[in-house]
Design a protein around this motif. Sequence first.
Motif, mmCIF file in Angstrom:
data_model
loop_
_atom_site.group_PDB
_atom_site.id
_atom_site.type_symbol
_atom_site.label_atom_id
_atom_site.label_comp_id
_atom_site.label_asym_id
_atom_site.label_seq_id
_atom_site.Cartn_x
_atom_site.Cartn_y
_atom_site.Cartn_z
ATOM 1 N N GLN A 121 0.815 -1.212 0.000
ATOM 2 C CA GLN A 121 0.000 0.000 0.000
ATOM 3 C C GLN A 121 0.851 1.266 0.000
ATOM 4 N N ARG A 122 2.008 1.196 0.610
ATOM 5 C CA ARG A 122 2.836 2.388 0.775
ATOM 6 C C ARG A 122 3.890 2.547 -0.314
ATOM 7 N N LEU A 123 3.935 1.627 -1.254
ATOM 8 C CA LEU A 123 4.828 1.810 -2.393
ATOM 9 C C LEU A 123 4.304 2.933 -3.280
ATOM 10 N N SER A 124 5.188 3.552 -3.997
ATOM 11 C CA SER A 124 4.838 4.758 -4.740
ATOM 12 C C SER A 124 3.833 4.462 -5.852
ATOM 13 N N LEU A 125 3.154 5.511 -6.275
ATOM 14 C CA LEU A 125 2.187 5.377 -7.355
ATOM 15 C C LEU A 125 2.870 4.944 -8.644
ATOM 16 N N SER A 126 4.097 5.392 -8.882
ATOM 17 C CA SER A 126 4.809 4.989 -10.094
ATOM 18 C C SER A 126 5.070 3.476 -10.090
ATOM 19 N N VAL B 39 7.424 -13.342 -2.305
ATOM 20 C CA VAL B 39 6.989 -12.498 -1.195
ATOM 21 C C VAL B 39 8.152 -11.659 -0.686
ATOM 22 N N ASP B 40 9.313 -12.299 -0.513
ATOM 23 C CA ASP B 40 10.484 -11.587 -0.004
ATOM 24 C C ASP B 40 10.937 -10.500 -0.974
ATOM 25 N N ALA B 41 10.860 -10.792 -2.284
ATOM 26 C CA ALA B 41 11.248 -9.785 -3.276
ATOM 27 C C ALA B 41 10.353 -8.552 -3.168
ATOM 28 N N MET B 42 9.055 -8.776 -2.921
ATOM 29 C CA MET B 42 8.153 -7.636 -2.782
ATOM 30 C C MET B 42 8.429 -6.868 -1.492
ATOM 31 N N LEU B 43 8.700 -7.596 -0.405
ATOM 32 C CA LEU B 43 8.999 -6.927 0.860
ATOM 33 C C LEU B 43 10.285 -6.105 0.771
ATOM 34 N N ARG B 44 11.208 -6.542 -0.085
ATOM 35 C CA ARG B 44 12.475 -5.826 -0.235
ATOM 36 C C ARG B 44 12.388 -4.671 -1.239
ATOM 37 N N ASP C 127 10.549 1.137 -3.231
ATOM 38 C CA ASP C 127 10.100 2.181 -4.153
ATOM 39 C C ASP C 127 9.022 3.012 -3.462
ATOM 40 N N THR C 128 9.415 3.619 -2.355
ATOM 41 C CA THR C 128 8.481 4.420 -1.578
ATOM 42 C C THR C 128 8.872 5.889 -1.646
ATOM 43 N N ILE C 129 7.906 6.751 -1.352
ATOM 44 C CA ILE C 129 8.201 8.177 -1.253
ATOM 45 C C ILE C 129 8.967 8.417 0.047
ATOM 46 N N PRO C 130 10.192 8.954 -0.026
ATOM 47 C CA PRO C 130 10.985 9.136 1.201
ATOM 48 C C PRO C 130 10.336 10.148 2.141
ATOM 49 N N GLN C 131 10.476 9.894 3.433
ATOM 50 C CA GLN C 131 9.935 10.801 4.435
ATOM 51 C C GLN C 131 11.044 11.251 5.367
ATOM 52 N N ALA C 132 10.976 12.501 5.772
ATOM 53 C CA ALA C 132 11.976 13.038 6.692
ATOM 54 C C ALA C 132 11.839 12.368 8.057
ATOM 55 N N ARG C 133 12.976 12.026 8.655
ATOM 56 C CA ARG C 133 12.923 11.380 9.968
ATOM 57 C C ARG C 133 12.389 12.335 11.029
ATOM 58 N N ASP C 134 12.684 13.609 10.872
ATOM 59 C CA ASP C 134 12.209 14.608 11.828
ATOM 60 C C ASP C 134 11.035 15.395 11.246
ATOM 61 N N ALA C 135 10.100 14.653 10.584
ATOM 62 C CA ALA C 135 8.947 15.305 9.964
ATOM 63 C C ALA C 135 8.176 16.107 11.007
ATOM 64 N N ARG C 136 7.815 17.324 10.621
ATOM 65 C CA ARG C 136 7.123 18.194 11.553
ATOM 66 C C ARG C 136 5.639 17.839 11.627
ATOM 67 N N PRO C 137 5.047 17.918 12.813
ATOM 68 C CA PRO C 137 3.602 17.663 12.919
ATOM 69 C C PRO C 137 2.809 18.782 12.241
ATOM 70 N N VAL C 138 1.698 18.404 11.629
ATOM 71 C CA VAL C 138 0.902 19.367 10.873
ATOM 72 C C VAL C 138 -0.544 19.319 11.350
ATOM 73 N N ARG C 139 -1.063 20.461 11.690
ATOM 74 C CA ARG C 139 -2.492 20.570 11.942
ATOM 75 C C ARG C 139 -3.146 21.098 10.669
ATOM 76 N N ARG C 140 -4.305 21.647 10.773
ATOM 77 C CA ARG C 140 -4.994 22.126 9.580
ATOM 78 C C ARG C 140 -4.274 23.349 9.009
ATOM 79 N N LEU C 141 -3.940 23.286 7.713
ATOM 80 C CA LEU C 141 -3.266 24.382 7.028
ATOM 81 C C LEU C 141 -4.273 25.405 6.511
#
Length: 607
Positions: A117-122, A326-331, A334-348
């Motif tokens: 589910q979390r793999l990229s749209l591409s 199964v293992d090939a798929m788990l490995r 191809d995900t969208i990278p996320q910052a480790r220190d991602a800032r919390p976001v409320r309503r913009l």
Amino acid sequence: MLTAAWRFRRFLRPHAPALGAGALLVVLGTLLALAQPWPLQVIVDGVVGGRPQDGWLPTLIAGSGGDRSVVLIRALAATVLLVGLSALIGYISDLLMNRSGARITVTIRGALFAHVQRLSLSFHLNQRVGDLVARLTTDIDRSQNMLVAIFGTLIPNAVMLAGLAVVMVLVEPSFGLLALSIAPPLFLVTYHFTRKIRRASRAAREADAGLAAMTSETLGAIRVVQAFGREGLEDDRFAGQSRESLTAGLRAIKLRAGLPPLVDLVSLAGTLLVTYVGVQRVLDGRMSLGVLLVFLSYLRSLYRPMRALSKMSYVVSQGVASAERVDAMLRTDDTIPQARDARPVRRLRGRVELRDVTFAYGPAKPRVLNAASLAVEPGEHVGIVGRTGAGKSTLISLIPRFYDPQAGSILLDGMDIREFHLTDLRRQISLVLQEPFLFYGTIMDNIRYGDPTASPDRVWEAATRAHVTEFLDRLPQGLDTRIGERGGTLSGGQRQRIAIARAMLHDAPILILDEPTTGLDRDSEALVLDGLHRLTRNRTTFVISHHPAALARVDRIVEVRDGQLTARVSTRYWRRDHGADPVPRRVPSSHNPADRPTRPGHRAGGH
């Protein structure tokens, strides 16, 4: 086989206590099984032959000697005790092992589904849905069969083989080595066939996955297939794929069927050799008849695990091939990278800015956007136009980070979207697409998908504002009516209104509308446009459309051309270039929620 199981070691760790207990019980059960032939030796040598017993186990069974009937009863009681305890321990160990295998499989399936589910749209655009489904279902099931075979068959039989070898050598070293001399040929035969079966199983699994993918694709496009009368063509395609799967499967079956008879023949040779030598020793007085019977019992016990291992080779080979997939798929990373220190976001607030954004779908692909820039203020409505393939959908796909640009940045309220956690970012954005996707379930479920915590009253309010209530009285259970997969039992306009209600419930400050009125008749278009007008209030809105009516209320229009957002025209120029005023006609009073009474029949289930 063990390498395939080792791939899933992180899933095995939480179940280590149960697996360890099961392994200990397997060892204990093996010791009891090794002791089972010795009461027979006591009966033959001690009771029938009248010979005194030596060795700690025969002595323990026979007791202090004396009356032969007492020795016979003790030997029979020992047999019952050993067999009963062995059966009980075998049951408990099998239960622990198989339960652990089933639970591990559920954990792997959940992890794989979450990962996919979390793999990229591409990534998803380049995959066949049927193949992904096959990995999540059939491949996981076969991996489970492999794990169960390892825990329930391989480990117990391997321990049994080791125990038999040790005991036979300790009791009669030379005779034990003779009995074990057949083991290397058995191992070579099993190893040779197992490798061939594994290769054939891998080819069969790939063919099965292709068949599943083709089936999913054809049934998903059944309307197109029937519209063009291509059922015969699809029959031929399916038959060809089935033949390919059958050929690969039959080769694996042939190899599997040939292995057990070979094991039996090699085992027979060993049995004949041991029987001949053993009888000669008994006749020469170098071995008692009871000990020979114990060895023959061990010999049967020795070949039985080998035969069981040969039979499980097909299951394990299938499991290994599936575990690799199964293992090939788990490995797959191809995900969208996320910052480790991602800032919390409320309503913009909803300010969107593109700064010199450059994007292409691959290193060798042409640029869809080239240093494109755009600033949209909170609450502003912007129409996006351009020829087919110009990059309109690409532009709005960058905002929720379905893709990342190769250069430039996208900012929400002045913050780079790469600094946000993906989940928080996408909570700020609602989408209404040209082909609204509805899930199998009730209308209530599909609207509440925008906010699973929404109360029935909030769902009803969104349904009313989006004109979903207009057609509820024609459905058997109102909001609780169950619709088909992808909403196939509803019209396009009805599906679109449910999608609008879902977006209303999501209540995000940024809204993306991608050709929301394409293919609708005038009445449905009027209802959808009125629902969209309610939805877009106080939200930053992007409208991709070629229809003047859908662009009537935008504040400005931006044209995507040659990778640039260069041509900017106002709404009044759009009206001049396209003729009549694009403002849609008023929604008929019978469809206007303000003019219609709320009827209990619309609120199925008391909502």
